[in-house]
Design a protein around this motif. Structure first.
Motif, short mmCIF file in Angstrom:
data_model
loop_
_atom_site.label_atom_id
_atom_site.label_comp_id
_atom_site.label_asym_id
_atom_site.label_seq_id
_atom_site.Cartn_x
_atom_site.Cartn_y
_atom_site.Cartn_z
N CYS A 27 6.63 51.27 -78.80
CA CYS A 27 5.81 50.36 -79.76
C CYS A 27 4.43 50.03 -79.46
N VAL A 28 3.52 49.99 -80.33
CA VAL A 28 2.41 49.69 -80.17
C VAL A 28 1.90 48.28 -80.66
N LEU A 29 1.35 47.47 -79.98
CA LEU A 29 0.90 46.17 -80.17
C LEU A 29 -0.19 46.27 -81.14
N MET A 30 -0.12 45.59 -82.38
CA MET A 30 -1.17 45.44 -83.40
C MET A 30 -1.55 43.98 -83.82
N ALA A 31 -2.54 43.53 -84.50
CA ALA A 31 -2.42 42.16 -84.62
C ALA A 31 -2.78 42.05 -86.00
N GLY A 32 -2.69 40.85 -86.73
CA GLY A 32 -2.58 40.68 -88.03
C GLY A 32 -3.31 39.28 -88.03
N ASN A 33 -3.57 39.05 -89.48
CA ASN A 33 -4.12 37.44 -89.53
C ASN A 33 -3.52 36.61 -90.98
N GLU A 34 -3.97 35.83 -91.12
CA GLU A 34 -3.44 34.85 -92.29
C GLU A 34 -3.87 35.69 -93.75
N ARG A 35 -5.18 36.15 -93.58
CA ARG A 35 -5.77 36.54 -94.85
C ARG A 35 -6.07 38.15 -95.06
N ALA A 36 -5.55 38.54 -94.09
CA ALA A 36 -5.79 40.22 -94.14
C ALA A 36 -4.20 40.90 -94.52
N ASP A 37 -4.42 42.10 -95.53
CA ASP A 37 -3.07 42.72 -95.77
C ASP A 37 -2.90 43.92 -94.99
N TYR A 38 -3.56 44.23 -93.71
CA TYR A 38 -3.43 45.28 -93.08
C TYR A 38 -3.59 44.60 -91.52
N CYS A 39 -2.95 45.39 -90.58
CA CYS A 39 -2.94 45.20 -89.12
C CYS A 39 -4.15 46.01 -88.35
N TYR A 40 -4.37 45.57 -87.22
CA TYR A 40 -5.50 46.09 -86.49
C TYR A 40 -5.26 46.07 -84.98
N SER A 41 -6.02 46.78 -84.33
CA SER A 41 -5.96 46.83 -82.95
C SER A 41 -6.32 45.41 -82.12
N VAL A 42 -5.79 45.05 -81.03
CA VAL A 42 -6.15 44.14 -80.43
C VAL A 42 -7.49 44.28 -79.68
N GLY A 43 -8.49 43.28 -79.76
CA GLY A 43 -9.79 43.53 -79.09
C GLY A 43 -10.76 42.71 -79.99
N GLY A 44 -12.00 42.79 -79.74
CA GLY A 44 -13.15 42.10 -80.08
C GLY A 44 -14.57 42.54 -79.72
N GLY A 45 -15.34 41.65 -80.08
CA GLY A 45 -16.71 41.99 -79.79
C GLY A 45 -17.31 41.83 -78.23
N VAL A 46 -18.06 42.76 -77.96
CA VAL A 46 -18.29 42.80 -76.40
C VAL A 46 -19.48 41.64 -76.48
N HIS A 47 -19.60 40.96 -75.54
CA HIS A 47 -20.55 39.72 -75.13
C HIS A 47 -21.77 40.50 -74.71
N LEU A 48 -22.92 39.94 -75.09
CA LEU A 48 -24.00 40.46 -74.22
C LEU A 48 -23.96 40.44 -72.77
N GLY A 49 -24.18 41.40 -72.33
CA GLY A 49 -24.23 41.41 -70.73
C GLY A 49 -22.90 41.58 -69.98
N GLU A 50 -21.98 41.99 -70.85
CA GLU A 50 -20.59 42.28 -70.48
C GLU A 50 -20.28 43.63 -70.79
N THR A 51 -19.52 44.28 -69.66
CA THR A 51 -19.06 45.41 -69.93
C THR A 51 -17.98 45.66 -70.96
N ALA A 52 -17.74 46.81 -71.52
CA ALA A 52 -16.52 47.01 -72.60
C ALA A 52 -15.34 46.88 -71.71
N GLU A 53 -15.18 47.12 -70.22
CA GLU A 53 -13.94 47.01 -69.56
C GLU A 53 -13.54 45.44 -69.59
N ASP A 54 -14.81 44.54 -69.14
CA ASP A 54 -14.51 43.21 -68.85
C ASP A 54 -13.93 42.56 -70.36
N ALA A 55 -14.60 43.11 -71.17
CA ALA A 55 -14.47 42.59 -72.71
C ALA A 55 -12.95 42.93 -73.02
#
Length: 158
Positions: A27-55
């Motif tokens: 199974c793959v882990l996906m996220a959802g939220n209260e408003r969306a009618d779809y699911c999406y990958s776990v993750g988010g925005g990379v912060h300025l000065g942060e590597t993608a790996e750390d993010a």
């Protein structure tokens, strides 16, 4: 305060994102939220000065409450789409790095995640059923069946 690598102009948004591919017991882990009618990958925005790996490690911990380690980079995705939610009516351009995470041997989570669209929920979806869901990125349904050993570049224009 940390700032995501994201900017907005008159009619569009650009976002740099780091996301996880977490697979446990077929199974793959996906996220959802209260408003969306779809699911999406776990993750988010990379912060300025942060590597993608750390993010991705930070985002996975924030969203799942569990610490996962990176196995390898699997996909680089350039996605061009019309926004929804807070970005409704805007043209979006996202560059995302998708990292395959090392399995922990358990689907146990400790998630209390909240996003701009409300409380998030985590969902373990069987890989062979992912195509039946409205899930993003859409290429997951096909590509997670046989994840390449080398990072693959994917461009999606919706």
């Amino acid at each position: 305060m940390e700032r995501d690598c994201c900017f907005r102009w008159e009619d569009g948004i650009f976002r740099y994102r780091a996301a996880a591919i977490i697979i446990e017991n077929g199974c793959v882990l996906m996220a959802g939220n209260e408003r969306a009618d779809y699911c999406y990958s776990v993750g988010g925005g990379v912060h300025l000065g942060e590597t993608a790996e750390d993010a991705v490690v930070r985002e996975v911990l924030e969203e799942t409450g569990m610490r996962y380690e990176i196995d390898r980079l699997a996909f680089i995705h350039e996605d061009f789409y019309d926004g929804d939610g807070a970005a409704i009516g805007l043209r979006c351009h996202e560059v995302a790095f998708y990292f395959l995470m090392k399995p922990r041997g358990s689907q146990k989570l400790n998630s209390h995640s909240v996003c701009s669209e409300g409380r998030e929920s985590m969902h373990w979806i069987p890989l062979d059923e992912l195509g039946k869901y409205k899930a993003f990125p859409a290429f997951f349904a096909e590509k997670l069946q046989n994840i390449p050993m080398q990072a693959e570049h994917i461009v999606t224009v919706e």
